[in-house]
Design an enzyme around this catalytic site. Sequence first.
Site, PDB file in Angstrom:
ATOM      1  N   TYR A   1      40.437  33.426  29.699  1.00 16.27           N
ATOM      2  CA  TYR A   1      40.751  33.406  31.080  1.00 16.27           C
ATOM      3  C   TYR A   1      41.455  32.283  31.588  1.00 16.27           C
ATOM      4  CZ  TYR A   1      40.542  35.827  35.581  1.00 16.27           C
ATOM      5  OH  TYR A   1      40.741  36.361  36.684  1.00 16.27           O
TER       6      TYR A   1
ATOM      7  N   GLY B   1      49.601  44.639  46.111  1.00 14.96           N
ATOM      8  CA  GLY B   1      49.270  44.753  44.826  1.00 14.96           C
ATOM      9  C   GLY B   1      49.433  45.816  44.130  1.00 14.96           C
TER      10      GLY B   1
ATOM     11  N   ILE C   1      43.897  47.922  40.678  1.00 15.85           N
ATOM     12  CA  ILE C   1      42.648  48.193  41.649  1.00 15.85           C
ATOM     13  C   ILE C   1      43.185  48.489  43.270  1.00 15.85           C
ATOM     14  CG2 ILE C   1      40.940  46.665  42.468  1.00 15.85           C
ATOM     15  CD1 ILE C   1      40.825  45.263  39.813  1.00 15.85           C
TER      16      ILE C   1
ATOM     17  N   LYS D   1      41.121  31.387  40.126  1.00 14.45           N
ATOM     18  CA  LYS D   1      40.063  32.234  40.783  1.00 14.45           C
ATOM     19  C   LYS D   1      39.136  31.281  41.652  1.00 14.45           C
ATOM     20  CE  LYS D   1      41.596  36.228  39.952  1.00 14.45           C
ATOM     21  NZ  LYS D   1      42.657  37.122  40.952  1.00 14.45           N
TER      22      LYS D   1
ATOM     23  N   ALA E   1      49.564  34.825  35.720  1.00 11.94           N
ATOM     24  CA  ALA E   1      49.745  33.967  34.813  1.00 11.94           C
ATOM     25  C   ALA E   1      50.497  34.005  33.551  1.00 11.94           C
ATOM     26  CB  ALA E   1      48.179  33.298  34.363  1.00 11.94           C
TER      27      ALA E   1
HETATM   28  P1  NAP Z   1      47.811  45.025  38.365  1.00 11.26           P
HETATM   29  O1  NAP Z   1      47.759  46.294  38.539  1.00 11.26           O
HETATM   30  O2  NAP Z   1      48.525  44.538  37.327  1.00 11.26           O
HETATM   31  O3  NAP Z   1      47.889  44.128  39.678  1.00 11.26           O
HETATM   32  C1  NAP Z   1      48.433  42.884  39.850  1.00 11.26           C
HETATM   33  C2  NAP Z   1      49.462  43.048  40.977  1.00 11.26           C
HETATM   34  O4  NAP Z   1      49.913  41.679  41.362  1.00 11.26           O
HETATM   35  C3  NAP Z   1      50.849  43.776  40.401  1.00 11.26           C
HETATM   36  O5  NAP Z   1      51.039  44.591  41.712  1.00 11.26           O
HETATM   37  C4  NAP Z   1      51.642  42.693  40.416  1.00 11.26           C
HETATM   38  O6  NAP Z   1      52.808  43.249  40.733  1.00 11.26           O
HETATM   39  C5  NAP Z   1      51.131  41.898  41.789  1.00 11.26           C
HETATM   40  N1  NAP Z   1      52.000  40.689  41.766  1.00 11.26           N
HETATM   41  C6  NAP Z   1      52.025  39.647  40.662  1.00 11.26           C
HETATM   42  N2  NAP Z   1      52.913  38.574  40.852  1.00 11.26           N
HETATM   43  C7  NAP Z   1      53.204  38.887  42.468  1.00 11.26           C
HETATM   44  C8  NAP Z   1      54.237  38.386  43.519  1.00 11.26           C
HETATM   45  N3  NAP Z   1      54.763  37.208  42.885  1.00 11.26           N
HETATM   46  N4  NAP Z   1      54.394  38.937  44.455  1.00 11.26           N
HETATM   47  C9  NAP Z   1      53.649  40.098  44.629  1.00 11.26           C
HETATM   48  N5  NAP Z   1      53.044  40.830  43.818  1.00 11.26           N
HETATM   49  C10 NAP Z   1      52.625  40.131  42.713  1.00 11.26           C
HETATM   50  O7  NAP Z   1      46.248  44.320  38.030  1.00 11.26           O
HETATM   51  P2  NAP Z   1      44.846  44.505  38.740  1.00 11.26           P
HETATM   52  O8  NAP Z   1      43.787  44.181  37.643  1.00 11.26           O
HETATM   53  O9  NAP Z   1      44.645  45.654  39.620  1.00 11.26           O
HETATM   54  O10 NAP Z   1      44.882  43.170  39.442  1.00 11.26           O
HETATM   55  C11 NAP Z   1      44.623  43.014  41.062  1.00 11.26           C
HETATM   56  C12 NAP Z   1      43.723  41.861  41.277  1.00 11.26           C
HETATM   57  O11 NAP Z   1      42.316  41.923  40.831  1.00 11.26           O
HETATM   58  C13 NAP Z   1      44.163  40.575  40.850  1.00 11.26           C
HETATM   59  O12 NAP Z   1      43.897  39.468  41.735  1.00 11.26           O
HETATM   60  C14 NAP Z   1      43.396  40.466  39.627  1.00 11.26           C
HETATM   61  O13 NAP Z   1      43.133  39.080  39.130  1.00 11.26           O
HETATM   62  C15 NAP Z   1      41.960  41.049  40.099  1.00 11.26           C
HETATM   63  N6  NAP Z   1      40.916  41.355  39.315  1.00 11.26           N
HETATM   64  C16 NAP Z   1      41.212  42.256  38.187  1.00 11.26           C
HETATM   65  C17 NAP Z   1      39.962  42.424  37.230  1.00 11.26           C
HETATM   66  C18 NAP Z   1      40.469  43.347  35.837  1.00 11.26           C
HETATM   67  O14 NAP Z   1      39.482  43.351  35.118  1.00 11.26           O
HETATM   68  N7  NAP Z   1      41.369  44.113  36.059  1.00 11.26           N
HETATM   69  C19 NAP Z   1      38.939  41.695  37.546  1.00 11.26           C
HETATM   70  C20 NAP Z   1      38.498  41.210  38.721  1.00 11.26           C
HETATM   71  C21 NAP Z   1      39.494  40.940  39.464  1.00 11.26           C
HETATM   72  P3  NAP Z   1      54.318  42.954  39.489  1.00 11.26           P
HETATM   73  O15 NAP Z   1      53.374  43.379  38.533  1.00 11.26           O
HETATM   74  O16 NAP Z   1      55.168  43.820  39.945  1.00 11.26           O
HETATM   75  O17 NAP Z   1      54.490  41.533  39.554  1.00 11.26           O
END
Ligand code: NAP
Length: 261
Positions: free
Chosen positions: A156, A14, A21, A163, A96
């Site tokens: 959300y 990810g 993150i 989630k 999503a």
């Molecule tokens: P991010 O940098 O956009 O990371 C999301 C990752 O998911 C990206 O690397 C994306 O890759 C990957 N992904 C999506 N579809 C995929 C697939 N089919 N196969 C493989 N990888 C895939 O955002 P982030 O905020 O760090 O999110 C990471 C996690 O933390 C998520 O589960 C998110 O819900 C959770 N989270 C985030 C927050 C917040 O406020 N940011 C808070 C709580 C939890 P591509 O872009 O290449 O698709």
Amino acid sequence: MSQLLAGKHAVVLGVLNKWSIAYAIASAFTREGASLFLTYQNEKQKQTVEEFGSELKAAAVIQCDVTKQEDIARLTGELRNAAPVIDAVVHSIAFANKEDLSRPYLETSRDGYLLAQEVSAYSLVSVARALAPLMAKGGSITTLTYLGSSRVLPNYNVMGVAKAALEASVRYLAHDLGPSNIRVNAISAGPIKTASARGIKDFSKILDGVAATAPLRRNTDPAEVADTAVFLASDLGRGVTGNVVFVDAGFQIMGIGGTAL
Ligand code: NAP
């Protein structure tokens, strides 16, 4: 202080960019001496994630779209050839459709619902099933979740429902994998400005509201989430499984003010 993950092999799924993150977690894992494997979804991200791989001295950078069973099988094969065992897995993946994060949840289409569930919740199950056999000495699987799983947070929507499924999956997987000494936990991070978060309508208002309301009166630093991921992956976390650990400046305890955001 000695390194908490020295001698451990860790897979982080990810990393998209420096704000991810997963990038903060991968950096902390390297700092703590883990041998690191990174994945990227497709060719578009290959070069960037490979650059992060060399910066973080990763053992390998492997392509894996978690919606494709053949990609998960290839990832498993490559890890089996590259590492004696896997000790830690971090699943930091969600997706999503943007329109489902800006209109009423009532309007969610069947396809949008299934897509969010597949990428954001089922992928933990398929990754855990594939990689658990490589975790011959036991270990830790950690995923990332958000408060929208159990509270209604405007916009959300379908991701909150995904989630909720993810957190329930953490509990069922912890039960299934406990006899193999594999622990499964989620970190519920406070809102952090990342590429995924920017897809949520009015996300900056959420950040402002949390900073004003949370007990620590500020937002969450990705490095704080990463240090908790280190704890869970390390031997210090050996008694913790099936848990959702909040790293959110305390926001989730709030009533009035908290739930209104
Ligand atoms: P991010 O940098 O956009 O990371 C999301 C990752 O998911 C990206 O690397 C994306 O890759 C990957 N992904 C999506 N579809 C995929 C697939 N089919 N196969 C493989 N990888 C895939 O955002 P982030 O905020 O760090 O999110 C990471 C996690 O933390 C998520 O589960 C998110 O819900 C959770 N989270 C985030 C927050 C917040 O406020 N940011 C808070 C709580 C939890 P591509 O872009 O290449 O698709």
